[in-house]
Structure formats: C-alpha cells, structure tokens
Design an enzyme around this catalytic site. Structure first.
Site, PDB file in Angstrom:
ATOM      1  N   CYS A 140      15.586  10.934  24.198  1.00  0.00           N
ATOM      2  CA  CYS A 140      14.234  10.538  24.770  1.00  0.00           C
ATOM      3  C   CYS A 140      14.137  10.509  26.376  1.00  0.00           C
ATOM      4  O   CYS A 140      14.825  10.086  27.009  1.00  0.00           O
ATOM      5  CB  CYS A 140      14.216   8.743  24.420  1.00  0.00           C
ATOM      6  SG  CYS A 140      12.969   7.849  25.011  1.00  0.00           S
ATOM      7  N   SER A 162     -13.353  -9.534  22.037  1.00  0.00           N
ATOM      8  CA  SER A 162     -12.747  -8.728  23.059  1.00  0.00           C
ATOM      9  C   SER A 162     -13.254  -8.795  24.302  1.00  0.00           C
ATOM     10  O   SER A 162     -12.771  -8.405  25.255  1.00  0.00           O
ATOM     11  CB  SER A 162     -13.067  -7.385  22.379  1.00  0.00           C
ATOM     12  OG  SER A 162     -14.071  -6.973  22.242  1.00  0.00           O
ATOM     13  N   LEU A 174      -9.569 -12.626   9.110  1.00  0.00           N
ATOM     14  CA  LEU A 174      -8.915 -11.307   9.626  1.00  0.00           C
ATOM     15  C   LEU A 174      -9.633 -10.965  10.943  1.00  0.00           C
ATOM     16  O   LEU A 174      -8.950 -10.258  11.758  1.00  0.00           O
ATOM     17  CB  LEU A 174      -8.842 -10.388   8.728  1.00  0.00           C
ATOM     18  CG  LEU A 174      -7.844  -9.817   7.626  1.00  0.00           C
ATOM     19  CD1 LEU A 174      -8.247  -8.583   6.801  1.00  0.00           C
ATOM     20  CD2 LEU A 174      -6.550  -9.746   8.577  1.00  0.00           C
ATOM     21  N   GLY A 175     -10.775 -11.425  11.242  1.00  0.00           N
ATOM     22  CA  GLY A 175     -11.479 -11.067  12.420  1.00  0.00           C
ATOM     23  C   GLY A 175     -12.021  -9.471  12.459  1.00  0.00           C
ATOM     24  O   GLY A 175     -11.977  -8.938  11.492  1.00  0.00           O
ATOM     25  N   TYR A 176     -12.768  -9.033  13.566  1.00  0.00           N
ATOM     26  CA  TYR A 176     -13.326  -7.784  13.600  1.00  0.00           C
ATOM     27  C   TYR A 176     -14.228  -7.669  12.306  1.00  0.00           C
ATOM     28  O   TYR A 176     -13.849  -6.789  11.403  1.00  0.00           O
ATOM     29  CB  TYR A 176     -12.239  -6.747  13.637  1.00  0.00           C
ATOM     30  CG  TYR A 176     -11.765  -6.706  15.083  1.00  0.00           C
ATOM     31  CD1 TYR A 176     -12.571  -6.015  15.741  1.00  0.00           C
ATOM     32  CD2 TYR A 176     -10.506  -7.219  15.237  1.00  0.00           C
ATOM     33  CE1 TYR A 176     -11.902  -5.826  17.395  1.00  0.00           C
ATOM     34  CE2 TYR A 176     -10.026  -6.996  16.341  1.00  0.00           C
ATOM     35  CZ  TYR A 176     -10.673  -6.460  17.380  1.00  0.00           C
ATOM     36  OH  TYR A 176     -10.085  -6.070  18.820  1.00  0.00           O
ATOM     37  N   TYR A 199      -8.236   8.463  13.921  1.00  0.00           N
ATOM     38  CA  TYR A 199      -6.957   7.889  13.405  1.00  0.00           C
ATOM     39  C   TYR A 199      -6.868   7.996  11.945  1.00  0.00           C
ATOM     40  O   TYR A 199      -5.951   8.083  11.427  1.00  0.00           O
ATOM     41  CB  TYR A 199      -6.503   6.894  14.169  1.00  0.00           C
ATOM     42  CG  TYR A 199      -5.474   6.010  13.566  1.00  0.00           C
ATOM     43  CD1 TYR A 199      -4.117   6.376  13.727  1.00  0.00           C
ATOM     44  CD2 TYR A 199      -5.544   4.992  12.735  1.00  0.00           C
ATOM     45  CE1 TYR A 199      -3.072   5.683  12.943  1.00  0.00           C
ATOM     46  CE2 TYR A 199      -4.534   4.271  11.928  1.00  0.00           C
ATOM     47  CZ  TYR A 199      -3.434   4.558  12.236  1.00  0.00           C
ATOM     48  OH  TYR A 199      -2.247   3.990  11.337  1.00  0.00           O
ATOM     49  N   CYS A 228      17.369   3.099  18.400  1.00  0.00           N
ATOM     50  CA  CYS A 228      16.441   4.041  18.138  1.00  0.00           C
ATOM     51  C   CYS A 228      16.842   5.424  17.519  1.00  0.00           C
ATOM     52  O   CYS A 228      18.215   5.918  18.167  1.00  0.00           O
ATOM     53  CB  CYS A 228      15.790   4.268  19.436  1.00  0.00           C
ATOM     54  SG  CYS A 228      14.324   5.641  19.104  1.00  0.00           S
ATOM     55  N   ASP A 275      -2.520   6.462  16.799  1.00  0.00           N
ATOM     56  CA  ASP A 275      -3.084   5.353  17.413  1.00  0.00           C
ATOM     57  C   ASP A 275      -2.272   4.730  18.520  1.00  0.00           C
ATOM     58  O   ASP A 275      -1.479   5.392  18.954  1.00  0.00           O
ATOM     59  CB  ASP A 275      -3.014   4.283  16.287  1.00  0.00           C
ATOM     60  CG  ASP A 275      -1.500   3.882  15.807  1.00  0.00           C
ATOM     61  OD1 ASP A 275      -0.686   4.201  16.282  1.00  0.00           O
ATOM     62  OD2 ASP A 275      -1.341   2.814  15.009  1.00  0.00           O
ATOM     63  N   TRP A 304       0.800  -1.208  -0.028  1.00  0.00           N
ATOM     64  CA  TRP A 304       0.059   0.186   0.148  1.00  0.00           C
ATOM     65  C   TRP A 304       1.015   1.276  -0.019  1.00  0.00           C
ATOM     66  O   TRP A 304       0.334   2.334  -0.297  1.00  0.00           O
ATOM     67  CB  TRP A 304      -0.931  -0.027   1.202  1.00  0.00           C
ATOM     68  CG  TRP A 304      -0.299  -0.283   2.564  1.00  0.00           C
ATOM     69  CD1 TRP A 304       0.278   0.304   3.362  1.00  0.00           C
ATOM     70  CD2 TRP A 304      -0.260  -1.713   3.133  1.00  0.00           C
ATOM     71  NE1 TRP A 304       0.693   0.004   4.473  1.00  0.00           N
ATOM     72  CE2 TRP A 304       0.440  -1.483   4.296  1.00  0.00           C
ATOM     73  CE3 TRP A 304      -0.673  -3.129   2.705  1.00  0.00           C
ATOM     74  CZ2 TRP A 304       0.647  -2.505   5.102  1.00  0.00           C
ATOM     75  CZ3 TRP A 304      -0.455  -3.933   3.453  1.00  0.00           C
ATOM     76  CH2 TRP A 304       0.282  -4.047   4.966  1.00  0.00           C
ATOM     77  N   ARG A 305       2.164   1.168   0.178  1.00  0.00           N
ATOM     78  CA  ARG A 305       3.055   2.492   0.061  1.00  0.00           C
ATOM     79  C   ARG A 305       3.691   2.463  -1.225  1.00  0.00           C
ATOM     80  O   ARG A 305       4.202   3.488  -1.406  1.00  0.00           O
ATOM     81  CB  ARG A 305       4.353   2.149   1.173  1.00  0.00           C
ATOM     82  CG  ARG A 305       3.774   2.455   2.658  1.00  0.00           C
ATOM     83  CD  ARG A 305       5.021   1.916   3.457  1.00  0.00           C
ATOM     84  NE  ARG A 305       4.513   2.279   4.814  1.00  0.00           N
ATOM     85  CZ  ARG A 305       5.384   2.024   5.962  1.00  0.00           C
ATOM     86  NH1 ARG A 305       6.793   1.237   5.615  1.00  0.00           N
ATOM     87  NH2 ARG A 305       5.220   2.223   7.230  1.00  0.00           N
ATOM     88  N   GLU A 342      -5.393   0.670   6.297  1.00  0.00           N
ATOM     89  CA  GLU A 342      -5.496   1.113   7.409  1.00  0.00           C
ATOM     90  C   GLU A 342      -6.611   0.481   8.138  1.00  0.00           C
ATOM     91  O   GLU A 342      -6.578   0.153   9.628  1.00  0.00           O
ATOM     92  CB  GLU A 342      -5.738   2.681   7.480  1.00  0.00           C
ATOM     93  CG  GLU A 342      -4.597   3.763   6.844  1.00  0.00           C
ATOM     94  CD  GLU A 342      -3.385   3.212   7.943  1.00  0.00           C
ATOM     95  OE1 GLU A 342      -3.619   2.803   9.187  1.00  0.00           O
ATOM     96  OE2 GLU A 342      -2.100   3.497   7.728  1.00  0.00           O
TER      97      GLU A 342
END
Length: 451
Positions: free
Chosen positions: A211, A319, A83-85, A123, A205, A141, A27-28, A40
């Site tokens: 940080c 959930s 995928l669920g949900y 989001y 990082c 998110d 998707w990028r 997303e």
C-alpha cells in the site's frame, strides 16, 4: 516492485482475504439480478446493518420485478419508510416498470440497457453486471475510490469527474479474469470493514505490504476530497392538531405535493418561521409569536386550531437543508367561529411571511432528499427528537366529512389533508421524523403539555 506487480499483489491477496472473511448478507446468497439491484439501491448512503431488515421485508413483499412494478406507490414508500432518500424507491419502481415494458420482466445484461434504467448510475450498473452476471465491469463508489487512492497513492480530488474516470479504468484493470463477481464485492468489503474513512485498520489489511499510501504515511490524509457546502438551516413550526368531536382521538396530517422534496409523503402541518429567524443557525422562535404564526397558517388552509404549548424540539436532516422543528400541540376549534384571537394576532407576521413565499418555496421544493439521522424520541419539553403560506378562504363546516380518512383540500396551498388515528399509521408513508412525532403523540408523550 513495479506497478504491474503491485496490481497483481492487490488482486490476488484481496480475493484470498475475501473468500475467508466475506460477510453472510442476504443478497449474496443468490446471484439474482433483482436482489442485487434492490440491495445496491438501498445501500446508497446507508449502512449495511440498517439495510438488512429493510431488504428482507422489501423482497418479502415484492419478490419479483413484476410484483414491484404492479404495487401501489404508497405501499412501496411504506416499505421504504425510515431509509431516507425516498426518490430511490420511486426510481426503483419506475425502473421495474421499464424492465417489464422493455425487457419482458428480465433484467437486461447489456451495459447501456442497464444504465438506461431510472435511478441507475455508473456504479449501480457496474455492480449489477459484475455481481449478478459476472461481467468484468468496474463498480466504483466512495469506498472503492478511498481504497484505490490509498493503495496507489492517488492525490486527485475524488469529487472530480475526471478522477472517477481514472478510478474506473484502474478498477477495471484489476479485475482477474472470470472473477468479477467476487473481486468487486471484495473491494467493497475491504472499504467497509478495513480501509475505513477515519481509522483504517492497516495492520489487518490483506494488501498493506504494498500500500503506497501507508508506506508514505498518507493513509489518514487520503483520499483528497473537496468539502461539501454545509446544509442551509431552516426553522420550522410544526402543529400536532388534536381533533375534537367527530375527530376525537385523531390528528391532522397532510400529503406533500406530487413532485419535489418528499413527494406524496404524509407529514404534520408545518410552516417556515418568520424570515428573520429562518436564516439563523441557532435559536428557536419565541413561543408566543411562533404559536401565533402557526395558528395563522392553519387558518389560511381552512383549519381553526389553537396552539396549547410546546411539545418538543426535533431535527430533520437533508443533504442541503437542516430543519430545526419547534413542535406545538394544538387543539381543533369550531370552524364556524370567528378567527381565533391567537390567529388574529398572527396576521402581521403571516402577511410578511406570505410575501416571501415565492422565493423560499422555490428553493425548498427542489432540494435533494437525504437519509435522516434521527435519534430516539425523547420526552416532551426537555428532550429533542433528531432524525408555506398563502391566503385562502375558510372551509365551510359542510366541507368537513366526519369520516376519519376523508380527504380535505387546503384552501391556500391546495394540499390534501386527513384526520388519522393510530390504526392508519401502517397504511400511510411518513418521513421518519414525522413518524416518530406522531407515534409519540399516540403513545401519550405530549399529554401533559400545558396541563
């Protein structure tokens, strides 16, 4: 170093790191608003590696907003299977129809218009606008809140709405001019690959030097997050009803109601165990009363079937609910005969269960959906697979069609039933756990039950 310099350090170094380390994701490769939107929605509560093949297949079958809007819902759910949900898929298609009706098939670029699409929250709206259109909109998110909590040493509970507002304001301030697309994806990438929940890779990082959480030794205790209420356990009895005569080689499945949990998806018939057992976190119901109750529930729906024995145990995680499933292989009986003895023995248990239906059904029907976390199917008996009762009259023999995919209506709950064979598995959408159980049956996994 002051706060302004700390923010600048974060934005500059994060972008430099991302341009070298970003993953090549399908998707990028295009700044296609539809591709961004689909990805997303799929990525909510789901790992990137899991999403990639689903995304490629989904876009292959529904390459445009119009194609998705015009597709049969069952076809969309079939492409989402596993995928669920599943409400995500239904909302995505409903929103695609909104885009067709209200925006001529083109993704809107106005924040309020995007936010008005079904299933699109703050989001997702921010992600679409920033990634597809390079608009300076924050996309916050859980990953992003974790990164910002640690870097800026924010002690606020990220489960609170006020904390989300604070994070959105902060994320918006960090976006360099003209770089919203890359910056928001960089922030997501850092949370996914480096600033992980339990074992952050601080030494690699790109912003570790400034940080505040790492400097204070708080990287493992941030973000602050209220613990969610543990899911409610439910013990359920599942029937794999093996057909005879015209239904030989087929199994009985039913379609869930049009609204509520797993709406319109297909499943094996199942029933909540007796009330005393349903509230316990552990311990299955003994086989004899379990088979009696299961046979009685099938009889109430108009199907005579005799449970032959336990095929396997399984688990399905939502959930707010965990289904612990006892799965029994059953054999279809002649519906013109009297009520099988094993079902007659269930009458007392059945009546007690039916009396509690009004309360239990109301709580089950509105439970949120969740992605499943199943393991691979195991062998019968020893291994596990992990991933409603009302009285009614019996269906007369003339009501039962010999056609494999004929529709039958249960007399108790009025649900839709069908007899299916292996060739039908590619046409109907099943929750992942039932897909595994039925596939295991057709593969012969339960052939030796009670032989």
């Amino acid at each position: 170093m002051g706060l302004l310099e700390q923010k600048r350090h974060f934005s500059v170094n994060l972008l430099d790191w991302y341009m070298v380390n970003r993953r090549d994701l399908p998707w990028r490769r295009h700044n296609n608003p539809y591709f961004t939107w689909v990805s997303e929605i799929m990525l909510q509560q789901t790992r990137v590696d899991t999403v990639i093949p689903y995304f490629n297949r989904f876009i292959g079958n529904f390459p445009t907003v119009q194609a998705l809007a015009e597709a049969p819902e069952e076809e969309v759910l079939k492409n989402w299977e596993g995928l669920g949900y599943y409400s995500r898929a239904r909302n995505l298609q409903a929103a695609a129809r909104q885009v067709m009706e209200l925006h001529g098939g083109e993704m809107p670029q106005d924040k309020q218009a995007v936010f008005a699409l079904k299933g699109v929250g703050p989001y997702t709206a921010g992600a679409i606008l920033s990634i597809a259109f390079n608009q300076p909109q924050p996309a916050v998110d859980g990953n992003v809140m974790r990164v910002l909590s640690r870097y800026f040493l924010i002690d606020e509970d990220i489960m609170k709405g006020s904390t989300r507002v604070l994070m959105e304001e902060l994320a918006g301030e960090l976006i360099p001019e003209g770089r919203a697309r890359d910056f928001n994806q960089a922030l997501m990438e850092l949370g996914a690959l480096v600033c992980t929940p339990k074992a952050p890779h601080c030494l690699t990082c790109p912003v570790m030097e400034q940080c505040s959480g790492r400097i204070a030794g708080r990287e493992l205790t941030l973000p602050v997050k209220t613990k969610a209420k543990p899911p409610r356990p439910e013990q359920r009895l599942v029937a794999i009803v093996e057909g005879r005569g015209a239904h030989r080689g087929r199994v009985l499945v039913r379609q869930r109601p049009a609204t509520g949990l797993l709406a319109r998806m297909w499943e094996l018939p199942h029933v909540l165990a007796a009330p005393a057992a349903a509230g316990k976190a552990a311990g299955p119901l003994a086989d004899e009363p379990a088979m009696a109750l299961l046979a009685g529930s099938l009889w109430a729906e108009g199907f005579a079937a005799r449970p032959e024995g336990l095929a396997t145990h399984a688990e399905h995680v939502f959930s707010h609910i965990v289904w612990s499933l006892q799965v029994y292989k059953c054999t279809e009986q002649d519906q013109s005969n009297e009520l099988p003895l094993i079902a007659a023995e269930a009458r007392a248990a059945y009546d007690a269960q039916a009396a509690t239906r009004e309360g239990t059904a109301a709580s089950s029907a509105v439970s949120p959906e969740s992605a499943t976390s199943p393991s691979e199917p195991g062998t019968p008996h020893a291994q596990n697979i992990s991933t409603s009762l009302n009285d009614g009259e019996l269906l007369a023999p003339s009501d039962v069609s010999d056609q494999a995919l004929s529709t039958l209506t249960g007399k108790g709950d009025g649900l839709t039933y069908r007899w299916i064979g292996p060739e039908d598995m590619d046409k109907m959408a099943f929750p992942n756990i039932f897909l595994k159980l039925i596939s295991s049956y057709f593969a012969g996994a339960y052939d030796d039950v009670n032989e």
